[in-house]
Design a protein around this motif. Structure first.
Motif, short mmCIF file in Angstrom:
data_model
loop_
_atom_site.label_atom_id
_atom_site.label_comp_id
_atom_site.label_asym_id
_atom_site.label_seq_id
_atom_site.Cartn_x
_atom_site.Cartn_y
_atom_site.Cartn_z
N GLU A 1 0.87 -1.17 0.00
CA GLU A 1 0.00 0.00 0.00
C GLU A 1 0.90 1.22 0.00
OE1 GLU A 1 -2.77 2.12 3.23
OE2 GLU A 1 -3.58 0.21 2.51
N THR B 1 0.92 -5.20 2.87
CA THR B 1 -0.47 -5.34 3.28
C THR B 1 -0.75 -6.72 3.87
OG1 THR B 1 -1.15 -6.00 1.06
CG2 THR B 1 -1.30 -3.65 1.60
N GLN C 1 -3.19 0.31 -3.75
CA GLN C 1 -2.67 -1.04 -3.51
C GLN C 1 -1.99 -1.50 -4.79
OE1 GLN C 1 -3.96 -3.12 -0.66
NE2 GLN C 1 -4.89 -1.32 0.23
#
Length: 163
Positions: A14, A35, A156
């Protein structure tokens, strides 16, 4: 024993700082966090670990025939206070041209949340780069702001370790 992150390791990240062809400059730091935890041989990269990189190229749309280009990559992962060197494929994004009838460059998010954008070079017609990112929670991975390219904080993306 030195901790090594093997080639081919997939790092889901991220982005923690907005990157933009408008404001980013070559050499600027890029910060992302993992993440999810990544189990490796003998150790685990913990979820939330910082992944550091830098901007390699940032060309605003107003320069170079009106086509914005942003290229960045990652160089290290912090794990337990230790800095582990990595290299990743450069993430190369190009905005749509301000003057031509180019199709929008970013592919749709239908492939299970994957966004893949192939960048066509007008002279060679070769695909020079790919952006792969999971659009988790519908978050945009790449935003076209006018003709600028922006990768917002919270985007992301997925990178693959190449060394």
């Amino acid at each position: 024993p030195r901790l090594i992150i093997p080639e081919g390791t997939v790092l889901p990240l991220e982005i923690q700082s907005t990157l933009s062809t408008d404001s980013s400059r070559e050499g600027d730091a890029v910060l992302a966090t993992l993440t999810e935890s990544i189990p490796l041989s003998g150790f685990t990269l913990d979820k939330g670990a910082e992944v550091h990189g830098r901007v390699f190229t940032a060309v605003p749309a107003k320069r170079v025939s009106g086509r914005a280009r942003l290229v960045f990559g990652f160089e290290s992962v912090m794990e337990g206070g230790e800095k582990l060197a990595i290299s990743t494929e450069a993430i190369d994004t190009t905005g749509k041209s301000t003057g031509s009838k180019d199709k929008k460059i970013i592919g749709g998010g239908a492939l299970g949340g994957l966004i893949v954008g192939a960048i066509k070079d007008g002279k060679k017609g070769a695909a020079i780069g790919t952006v792969i990112g999971a659009a988790a929670g519908g978050g945009a991975v790449l935003i076209m702001k006018g003709h600028e390219v922006e990768i917002p904080r919270g985007a992301q993306i997925t990178v693959v370790v190449t060394n």
